[in-house]
Design a protein around this motif. Structure first.
Motif, PDB file in Angstrom:
ATOM      1  N   ARG A  59      34.810  19.062  -9.486  1.00 40.54           N
ATOM      2  CA  ARG A  59      33.715  19.362 -10.401  1.00 40.54           C
ATOM      3  C   ARG A  59      32.797  18.247 -11.017  1.00 40.54           C
ATOM      4  NH1 ARG A  59      33.150  25.025 -10.525  1.00 40.54           N
ATOM      5  NH2 ARG A  59      31.211  24.982 -11.901  1.00 40.54           N
ATOM      6  N   THR A  60      34.049  17.302 -11.459  1.00 36.98           N
ATOM      7  CA  THR A  60      33.434  16.154 -11.938  1.00 36.98           C
ATOM      8  C   THR A  60      32.690  15.170 -10.818  1.00 36.98           C
ATOM      9  OG1 THR A  60      35.269  16.063 -13.090  1.00 36.98           O
ATOM     10  CG2 THR A  60      34.038  14.205 -13.442  1.00 36.98           C
ATOM     11  N   LEU A  61      33.544  15.139  -9.770  1.00 32.62           N
ATOM     12  CA  LEU A  61      32.922  14.457  -8.691  1.00 32.62           C
ATOM     13  C   LEU A  61      31.558  15.206  -8.228  1.00 32.62           C
ATOM     14  CD1 LEU A  61      34.456  12.210  -6.861  1.00 32.62           C
ATOM     15  CD2 LEU A  61      34.610  13.868  -5.149  1.00 32.62           C
ATOM     16  N   LEU A  62      31.302  16.136  -8.126  1.00 32.20           N
ATOM     17  CA  LEU A  62      30.080  16.683  -7.686  1.00 32.20           C
ATOM     18  C   LEU A  62      28.999  16.886  -9.084  1.00 32.20           C
ATOM     19  CD1 LEU A  62      31.482  19.302  -5.278  1.00 32.20           C
ATOM     20  CD2 LEU A  62      29.965  16.978  -4.468  1.00 32.20           C
ATOM     21  N   ASN A  63      29.219  16.371 -10.087  1.00 35.64           N
ATOM     22  CA  ASN A  63      28.288  16.745 -11.324  1.00 35.64           C
ATOM     23  C   ASN A  63      28.215  17.807 -11.746  1.00 35.64           C
ATOM     24  OD1 ASN A  63      27.871  13.694 -11.607  1.00 35.64           O
ATOM     25  ND2 ASN A  63      26.276  13.822 -10.021  1.00 35.64           N
ATOM     26  N   LEU A  64      29.307  18.908 -11.784  1.00 34.17           N
ATOM     27  CA  LEU A  64      29.268  20.054 -12.111  1.00 34.17           C
ATOM     28  C   LEU A  64      30.137  20.182 -13.592  1.00 34.17           C
ATOM     29  CD1 LEU A  64      29.751  22.153  -8.742  1.00 34.17           C
ATOM     30  CD2 LEU A  64      27.904  22.384 -10.252  1.00 34.17           C
ATOM     31  N   VAL A 117      37.918  33.778  -9.505  1.00 29.95           N
ATOM     32  CA  VAL A 117      37.284  32.964 -10.217  1.00 29.95           C
ATOM     33  C   VAL A 117      37.223  31.690  -9.492  1.00 29.95           C
ATOM     34  CG1 VAL A 117      37.167  31.477 -12.290  1.00 29.95           C
ATOM     35  CG2 VAL A 117      37.423  34.175 -12.642  1.00 29.95           C
ATOM     36  N   GLU A 118      38.508  31.405  -9.121  1.00 25.44           N
ATOM     37  CA  GLU A 118      38.579  30.029  -8.334  1.00 25.44           C
ATOM     38  C   GLU A 118      37.945  30.091  -6.906  1.00 25.44           C
ATOM     39  OE1 GLU A 118      39.429  26.906  -9.132  1.00 25.44           O
ATOM     40  OE2 GLU A 118      40.129  28.273 -10.721  1.00 25.44           O
ATOM     41  N   LEU A 119      37.971  31.290  -6.222  1.00 23.08           N
ATOM     42  CA  LEU A 119      37.215  31.410  -4.928  1.00 23.08           C
ATOM     43  C   LEU A 119      35.704  31.129  -5.137  1.00 23.08           C
ATOM     44  CD1 LEU A 119      39.046  34.228  -3.394  1.00 23.08           C
ATOM     45  CD2 LEU A 119      38.976  32.053  -2.486  1.00 23.08           C
ATOM     46  N   GLN A 120      35.258  31.851  -6.414  1.00 22.28           N
ATOM     47  CA  GLN A 120      33.727  31.643  -6.758  1.00 22.28           C
ATOM     48  C   GLN A 120      33.392  30.133  -6.906  1.00 22.28           C
ATOM     49  OE1 GLN A 120      32.822  34.462  -9.705  1.00 22.28           O
ATOM     50  NE2 GLN A 120      32.618  36.376  -8.277  1.00 22.28           N
ATOM     51  N   SER A 121      34.189  29.446  -7.601  1.00 23.97           N
ATOM     52  CA  SER A 121      34.200  28.163  -7.964  1.00 23.97           C
ATOM     53  C   SER A 121      34.091  27.362  -6.649  1.00 23.97           C
ATOM     54  CB  SER A 121      35.260  27.811  -8.914  1.00 23.97           C
ATOM     55  OG  SER A 121      35.175  26.331  -9.267  1.00 23.97           O
ATOM     56  N   TYR A 122      35.082  27.693  -5.840  1.00 18.47           N
ATOM     57  CA  TYR A 122      34.847  26.692  -4.831  1.00 18.47           C
ATOM     58  C   TYR A 122      33.792  27.093  -3.703  1.00 18.47           C
ATOM     59  CZ  TYR A 122      39.476  24.431  -5.110  1.00 18.47           C
ATOM     60  OH  TYR A 122      40.477  23.558  -5.459  1.00 18.47           O
ATOM     61  N   ASP A 123      33.192  28.309  -3.665  1.00 20.08           N
ATOM     62  CA  ASP A 123      31.899  28.612  -3.188  1.00 20.08           C
ATOM     63  C   ASP A 123      30.925  27.337  -3.524  1.00 20.08           C
ATOM     64  OD1 ASP A 123      32.797  30.511  -1.445  1.00 20.08           O
ATOM     65  OD2 ASP A 123      32.162  32.132  -2.389  1.00 20.08           O
ATOM     66  N   GLU A 124      30.956  27.589  -4.959  1.00 23.09           N
ATOM     67  CA  GLU A 124      29.693  26.735  -5.605  1.00 23.09           C
ATOM     68  C   GLU A 124      30.020  25.290  -5.141  1.00 23.09           C
ATOM     69  OE1 GLU A 124      28.330  25.966 -10.224  1.00 23.09           O
ATOM     70  OE2 GLU A 124      29.793  27.125 -10.054  1.00 23.09           O
ATOM     71  N   LEU A 125      31.343  24.735  -5.103  1.00 22.72           N
ATOM     72  CA  LEU A 125      31.664  23.356  -4.952  1.00 22.72           C
ATOM     73  C   LEU A 125      31.033  23.172  -3.641  1.00 22.72           C
ATOM     74  CD1 LEU A 125      35.129  22.955  -6.316  1.00 22.72           C
ATOM     75  CD2 LEU A 125      33.165  21.921  -7.206  1.00 22.72           C
ATOM     76  N   ASN A 126      31.445  24.141  -2.716  1.00 26.50           N
ATOM     77  CA  ASN A 126      30.988  23.853  -1.002  1.00 26.50           C
ATOM     78  C   ASN A 126      29.408  23.732  -0.898  1.00 26.50           C
ATOM     79  OD1 ASN A 126      33.399  23.692   0.600  1.00 26.50           O
ATOM     80  ND2 ASN A 126      33.271  25.949   0.578  1.00 26.50           N
ATOM     81  N   LEU A 127      28.797  24.590  -1.732  1.00 23.96           N
ATOM     82  CA  LEU A 127      27.330  24.567  -1.775  1.00 23.96           C
ATOM     83  C   LEU A 127      26.795  23.257  -2.217  1.00 23.96           C
ATOM     84  CD1 LEU A 127      24.905  26.538  -0.850  1.00 23.96           C
ATOM     85  CD2 LEU A 127      24.701  26.866  -3.543  1.00 23.96           C
ATOM     86  N   LYS A 147      42.712  20.576 -11.010  1.00 25.43           N
ATOM     87  CA  LYS A 147      42.032  19.936  -9.919  1.00 25.43           C
ATOM     88  C   LYS A 147      40.406  20.367  -9.724  1.00 25.43           C
ATOM     89  CE  LYS A 147      45.367  18.328  -6.467  1.00 25.43           C
ATOM     90  NZ  LYS A 147      45.930  18.713  -5.346  1.00 25.43           N
ATOM     91  N   ASP A 148      40.226  21.467  -9.843  1.00 21.65           N
ATOM     92  CA  ASP A 148      38.896  21.795  -9.791  1.00 21.65           C
ATOM     93  C   ASP A 148      38.065  21.417 -10.919  1.00 21.65           C
ATOM     94  OD1 ASP A 148      36.462  23.439  -9.509  1.00 21.65           O
ATOM     95  OD2 ASP A 148      37.226  25.309  -9.798  1.00 21.65           O
ATOM     96  N   ASP A 149      38.501  21.367 -12.053  1.00 23.43           N
ATOM     97  CA  ASP A 149      37.901  21.172 -13.284  1.00 23.43           C
ATOM     98  C   ASP A 149      37.682  19.464 -13.459  1.00 23.43           C
ATOM     99  OD1 ASP A 149      37.002  23.197 -14.239  1.00 23.43           O
ATOM    100  OD2 ASP A 149      38.420  23.559 -15.683  1.00 23.43           O
TER     101      ASP A 149
END
Ligand SMILES: [Zn+2]
Length: 317
Positions: free
Chosen positions: A96-101, A145-155, A90-92
């Motif tokens: 991440r797609t939604l937020l252009n990452l 890794v997932e937690l870090q990714s979610y932090d990035e998504l939140n930001l 879901k993240d990938d």
């Protein structure tokens, strides 16, 4: 009761009890004992082979329970792994797609799990422990890794939300009170100066004193009078966006004040170079005026928007 044996004595013509001598008795005792031991040996050997001690039986029972628990733990790890894989997907593919990452590289998620604890090497059934330990370590790493990714998504989401709230996106005058929207952006004939002049905003005819609203969150960077703009308010929205509200009758904001989208800026007037009550509205991106029409999508119906952008007088910019 002890058995007594008798023997006939012809001298006394009597039966007399036989009393065995001590040596004979000992011999017989040793013989019987040896026979008993020989008979017991195979039975003992067979028993040892087929039956464990109570303590061993208890330990084996305990091992059985532990192995069953272990099995359960493996299933739990499998479940956690499956849920985590679902999150990663879901993240990938979505967030991440939604937020252009960019999706995370598989190598980041599959990174090494580090060494095995030395104490574990002493444990019996080491292979079993090692495998579970490695799986748990991998799971721990992937969760991290997932937690870090979610932090990035939140930001990223926070920035985008703030950007959306700041971007000019509504009409500065309520649709009910807008008498006419002049769609002339670009070169037009100036009614007062009687010359062709570049017009870098949109004019909105409305009654004197009609409220004018901020079209996005921002900060007041100018609130004064100019010969051309009359009473004017400049708002800086950040992310390169700025709006200007000119020819006001009166304004309600102060220099440096923070404003929210929809907050009252002032009232429609005809101050400065103006021949009728109207609002001259400008949108700038990176210091250059752009056509405000492109920022009204959220406030106009699709038909209304199409009618404006397809108007022959409208010059797309
Ligand atoms: Zn104008």
């Amino acid at each position: 009761m002890r058995n007594l044996y008798y023997r006939y004595n012809p001298d006394t013509c009597q039966y007399e009890p036989i009393v065995p001598s001590g040596k004979k008795f000992l011999k017989r005792a040793v013989l019987y004992l040896s026979l008993a031991l020989i008979a017991a040996l195979p039975t003992t050997w067979w028993y040892i082979q087929n039956y464990s001690s109570i303590q061993e039986q208890y330990l084996m029972q305990e091992k059985k329970i532990l192995l069953a628990d272990w099995e359960k733990l493996q299933h739990e790890i499998d479940g956690a792994q499956a849920s985590l894989s679902e999150f990663s997907k879901k993240d990938d593919e979505y967030y991440r797609t939604l937020l252009n990452l960019q999706p995370l590289a598989p190598s980041i998620r599959e990174a090494g799990v580090g060494g095995i604890d030395r104490k574990l090497e002493e444990v019996k059934d080491y292979a079993l422990v090692k495998e579970s330990y490695e799986r748990l370590e991998k799971l721990k790493h992937q969760v991290q890794v997932e937690l870090q990714s979610y932090d990035e998504l939140n930001l990223k989401a926070d920035i985008q939300l703030s950007q959306r709230a700041s971007r000019p996106a509504i009409l500065p005058i309520h649709r009910r009170e807008l008498v006419h929207l002049h769609t002339t952006f670009g070169n037009r004939f100036h009614p007062l100066l009687r010359i062709w002049r570049d017009h870098r905003g949109l004019d909105m005819t409305a009654a004197k004193g009609t409220p004018v609203f901020a079209t996005g969150n921002g900060v007041v960077t100018r609130a004064d009078y100019s010969e051309t703009y009359g009473l004017v308010i400049y708002l800086d929205h950040g992310f390169g966006y700025e709006t200007r509200y000119a020819h006001l009758l009166k304004y309600e904001l102060k220099l440096g004040q923070e404003v929210k989208r929809g907050q009252l800026v002032g009232y429609v007037g005809t101050t400065g170079q103006s021949d009728a009550y109207h609002l001259h509205y400008e949108v700038l991106h990176n210091g250059v005026q752009v056509n405000p029409i492109n920022f009204f999508q959220r406030d106009l119906s699709h038909q209304e928007y199409q009618k404006i952008v397809e108007h022959p007088k409208y010059k797309a910019k």
